[in-house]
Design an enzyme around this catalytic site. Sequence first.
Site: not given
Length: 357
Positions: A141, A224
């Site tokens: 970010y 995941d």
Amino acid sequence: MTKKILILPGDGIGQEIVAEAVKVLNALKSGHGLDVELIEGLVGGAAYDETGSPLPEETLEKARACDAVLLGAVGGYKWESLDISVRPEKGLLGLRKELGLFANLRPAILYPQLAEASTLKADVVSGLDLMIVRELTGGIYFGQPRGVRTLDSGERQGYNTLVYRESEVDRIVRVAMDIAMKRGRRVCSVDKANVLECTEMWREVAAKVGADYPEVELSHLYVDNAAMQLVRAPKQFDVMVTTNMFGDILSDCAAMLTGSIGMLPSASLDENGKGMYEPIHGSAPDIAGQNVANPLATILSVAMMLRYSLNDEANAERIEAAVQKVLDQGLRTADIAGGGPSVGTAEMGDAVVNAIG
Ligand code: NAD
């Protein structure tokens, strides 16, 4: 010594829910030895309307001088057309940045009384008590370079950079370890070390920090798999620690396991334990001013503030026990009533104050 708390109601339901949290703070002041001074300030759209800035210098100065900040929420339809530089959300991001709040703590707690509110089967989530620790000021970010460029072929290419220094990983994993020491003593560090070198290093640093905490069981999961496990069997986790982006996604997923956005508090901490505390939900302009918003996420944010910034575990537990008690009594605001009878924002706040005694 008297601790100072900056109270920033912000916009929309922020005003109503923070008023209930202040009632709780005052009840603990008068009845349970809490030694705090409450200072008011402006942030978000409310601050823009009054000063032309969503984060006035005066608010920032007050925030720097206080031991903790309690924030309601910012934003609303009224300010959506403003230039992005003065939108209410800038006030929130500015506070996080200026105060150096690098550790975001997002608990996902499902009170057994509300197990039916989740979209998952009650037995999978009932009693869930998970803490996600998200790195908040680094990673993709903020990494440079970033942008959109035009290639020689004329095609545009977007790019962002995932970067972490060892020290940034070290300090966030330490926060997670310290929290685990006060809870179930298990930390799961989430990365994508099989594909991303940056998070391969994250895993190595996490393991090194873990060695300093022999009482904490440290495990590692690829993101995941972590997402899958969160939905399959979320109660296996005690504390999860992860990067800014993975934490953004996983903490929203974990929040939704509980099915009740109005129940979840959060904290953002700096290096010294000073923090900003706020419900995870927004300003809910659709229900603002109607005395129907659930104030419990904000009230539970006060409990986190007492635990993590004011070192007052007894009063933190007092608030959490009072919330359990009002739920046991069957009190529900509309968002958690499942269509059944409900109480208003102020009534719920009063009930918690009564339960505190
Ligand atoms: P939101 O969280 O405000 O609302 C989403 C839905 O949940 C709405 O239907 C709302 O009525 C309901 N809801 C939220 N909090 C509730 C509560 N305490 N009790 C009962 N119901 C509740 O998200 P949104 O609608 O996407 O955003 C509204 C505004 O809030 C936007 O301006 C957005 O930018 C802002 N926002 C602010 C923050 C923050 O201040 N931290 C976070 C998210 C969104």
